[in-house]
Design a protein around this motif. Structure first.
Motif, PDB file in Angstrom:
ATOM      1  N   VAL A 285       0.880  -1.173   0.000  1.00 17.82           N
ATOM      2  CA  VAL A 285       0.000   0.000   0.000  1.00 17.82           C
ATOM      3  C   VAL A 285       0.911   1.215   0.000  1.00 17.82           C
ATOM      4  O   VAL A 285       1.816   1.331   0.839  1.00 17.82           O
TER       5      VAL A 285
ATOM      6  N   LEU B  48      -4.431   1.147   9.511  1.00 20.46           N
ATOM      7  CA  LEU B  48      -5.525   0.628   8.681  1.00 20.46           C
ATOM      8  C   LEU B  48      -4.963  -0.065   7.433  1.00 20.46           C
ATOM      9  O   LEU B  48      -5.495  -1.090   6.998  1.00 20.46           O
ATOM     10  N   ALA B  49      -3.891   0.487   6.877  1.00 19.68           N
ATOM     11  CA  ALA B  49      -3.312  -0.102   5.662  1.00 19.68           C
ATOM     12  C   ALA B  49      -2.691  -1.470   5.959  1.00 19.68           C
ATOM     13  O   ALA B  49      -2.825  -2.404   5.160  1.00 19.68           O
TER      14      ALA B  49
ATOM     15  N   LYS C  47      -3.696  -3.498   8.348  1.00 21.38           N
ATOM     16  CA  LYS C  47      -4.853  -4.395   8.561  1.00 21.38           C
ATOM     17  C   LYS C  47      -5.445  -4.807   7.224  1.00 21.38           C
ATOM     18  O   LYS C  47      -5.817  -5.961   7.015  1.00 21.38           O
ATOM     19  N   TYR C  48      -5.536  -3.845   6.317  1.00 21.11           N
ATOM     20  CA  TYR C  48      -6.100  -4.107   4.983  1.00 21.11           C
ATOM     21  C   TYR C  48      -5.285  -5.194   4.277  1.00 21.11           C
ATOM     22  O   TYR C  48      -5.843  -6.144   3.717  1.00 21.11           O
TER      23      TYR C  48
ATOM     24  N   ASN D 174      -5.784  -8.527   5.839  1.00 18.92           N
ATOM     25  CA  ASN D 174      -7.079  -9.119   5.464  1.00 18.92           C
ATOM     26  C   ASN D 174      -7.151  -9.397   3.966  1.00 18.92           C
ATOM     27  O   ASN D 174      -8.227  -9.360   3.379  1.00 18.92           O
TER      28      ASN D 174
ATOM     29  N   GLY E 276      -6.211  -7.618   1.375  1.00 19.47           N
ATOM     30  CA  GLY E 276      -6.454  -6.517   0.436  1.00 19.47           C
ATOM     31  C   GLY E 276      -5.406  -6.489  -0.675  1.00 19.47           C
ATOM     32  O   GLY E 276      -4.258  -6.895  -0.467  1.00 19.47           O
TER      33      GLY E 276
ATOM     34  N   ILE F  63     -12.113   2.645   1.096  1.00 17.21           N
ATOM     35  CA  ILE F  63     -11.498   1.304   1.103  1.00 17.21           C
ATOM     36  C   ILE F  63     -10.820   0.997   2.440  1.00 17.21           C
ATOM     37  O   ILE F  63     -10.938  -0.110   2.947  1.00 17.21           O
ATOM     38  N   LEU F  64     -10.136   1.977   3.016  1.00 17.23           N
ATOM     39  CA  LEU F  64      -9.439   1.713   4.287  1.00 17.23           C
ATOM     40  C   LEU F  64     -10.313   2.048   5.500  1.00 17.23           C
ATOM     41  O   LEU F  64      -9.986   1.685   6.624  1.00 17.23           O
TER      42      LEU F  64
ATOM     43  N   TRP G 265     -10.683   5.103   6.541  1.00 19.33           N
ATOM     44  CA  TRP G 265      -9.900   6.148   7.232  1.00 19.33           C
ATOM     45  C   TRP G 265     -10.701   7.441   7.314  1.00 19.33           C
ATOM     46  O   TRP G 265     -11.361   7.835   6.348  1.00 19.33           O
TER      47      TRP G 265
END
Ligand code: UFG
Length: 331
Positions: free
Chosen positions: A164, A235-236, A238-239, A242, A244, A299-300, A302
């Motif tokens: 990311v 958050l990135a 985590k993305y 998961n 992403g 998407i995130l 945020w």
């Protein structure tokens, strides 16, 4: 599992480490302390002093730690310096990232979040800027960041490392604890330079140009609190954890302020008159840079939480007032 933060002693890196540790993550920090400060490293992070261009050193860190993901802040980031010494930027930013990627491949680490910049856009084709807009950097710094993004894209195809890239607009403010904040040498950024006036370190602030095509003739920027940037990294990660897909996100508030508005807000926050003088334009400064961060919101998930300019400058002022000489005087 550990998150490895490269450049975790720098301004945005150290704030991100604070947020990660508050979130219960295990953190290892790598920094060569060329521009970072040891005092800025969270006491609960395991610190490895060294350079990302040293592949033996990096390999050792990857062997010692069980690393799940990397957050990469370790880069040179002064625009003017990048024009005078471009090869320093190619060496640290691009060669450093190449060596990092080799270590990640060799050690089976497949997720990375990386600092990019609004400087990849150069003179924007429209405002607010979205991620698919034209990228035409106006300086070597932005060019090396864009090359790094492209390096990640091609390396993913061969080695399945997902990334990311976070394109920051104007990072500013300081941690709510007052323990860490911005300390660059030389300082080139508007808000810390303004605050040197009430701190007695500068007699006035120079306004670089007042005939831009903006409401008061001074440049407009999208100022984003460093803690909001830090949260976007969490958050990135985590993305990516998961599953992403690799992607690029702008990070800004979506609101622009002129240089004069920033100075006026600093006058209000500090209670100081902060004299200003008009100076010649700085080469390569676009008139307006404002992000659309819709994509990061969608998407995130945020959402900036410190989006008032007054709050941003107040947090910076708390840091600079208490530590007028930065980390040098913090111990
Ligand atoms: N400015 C002044 N006087 C000063 C310092 C800055 O008027 O003494 C003005 C600049 O001309 C600009 C604004 O304040 O209009 C903000 O300047 P900064 O140097 O704080 O930030 P930049 O917008 O130039 O730089 C930021 C990031 C860079 C990134 C760049 C992309 O800090 O990392 O955006 O254009 F490359």
């Amino acid at each position: 599992m550990t998150i490895l933060v490269l450049g975790g002693a720098g301004y945005i890196g150290s704030h991100t480490v604070y947020e990660l540790i508050d979130n219960g993550e295990e953190i290892a920090v790598v920094d060569n302390l060329q521009t970072g400060h040891e005092e800025a490293i969270h006491p609960k992070a395991r610190f490895y002093k060294g350079d990302i261009r040293d592949n033996n050193f990096l390999d050792e860190v990857f062997k010692k730690e069980k690393i799940d993901a990397v957050i990469h802040f370790a880069a040179c980031s002064i625009v003017a310096e990048s024009m005078n010494n471009p090869l320093k930027y190619y060496d640290n930013n691009i060669c450093g990232t190449k060596i990092l990627l080799e270590s990640m491949i060799a050690n089976g680490v497949d997720k990375i979040v990386f600092s990019s910049t609004a400087a990849v856009y150069g003179e924007p084709e429209r405002i607010p800027i979205i991620e698919t807009d034209r990228t035409e950097p106006a300086n070597t710094y932005g060019e090396t960041k864009l090359s790094m993004e492209k390096m990640f894209k091609w390396v993913e195809k061969a080695h399945n490392i997902r990334f990311v890239s976070l394109r920051y607009f104007n990072a500013c403010g300081a941690h709510v604890s007052g323990k860490i904040g911005e300390d660059h040498s030389p300082e080139t950024h508007l808000i810390p330079l303004i605050l040197q006036v009430p701190n007695g370190k500068r007699k006035f602030i120079s306004i670089f140009g007042d005939d831009y095509d903006t409401k008061d003739g001074t440049c407009i920027r999208d100022y984003i609190h460093v803690t909001d940037l830090a949260r976007a990294h969490i958050l990135a990660v985590k993305y990516l954890q998961n599953s992403g897909q690799s992607d690029i996100f702008n990070l800004g508030n979506g609101v622009g302020f002129t240089v004069k508005e920033v100075i006026d807000t600093a006058r209000k926050v500090t209670g100081h008159t902060i004299p200003s003088h008009i100076s010649p334009k700085r080469a390569g400064d676009p008139a307006k840079l404002i992000a659309s961060s819709e994509k990061a919101r969608q998407i995130l998930g945020w959402k900036p939480q410190h989006d008032s300019l007054e709050e941003i400058i107040s947090s910076a002022w708390m840091w600079h007032k208490n530590y007028p000489d930065g980390f040098k005087k913090s111990t």
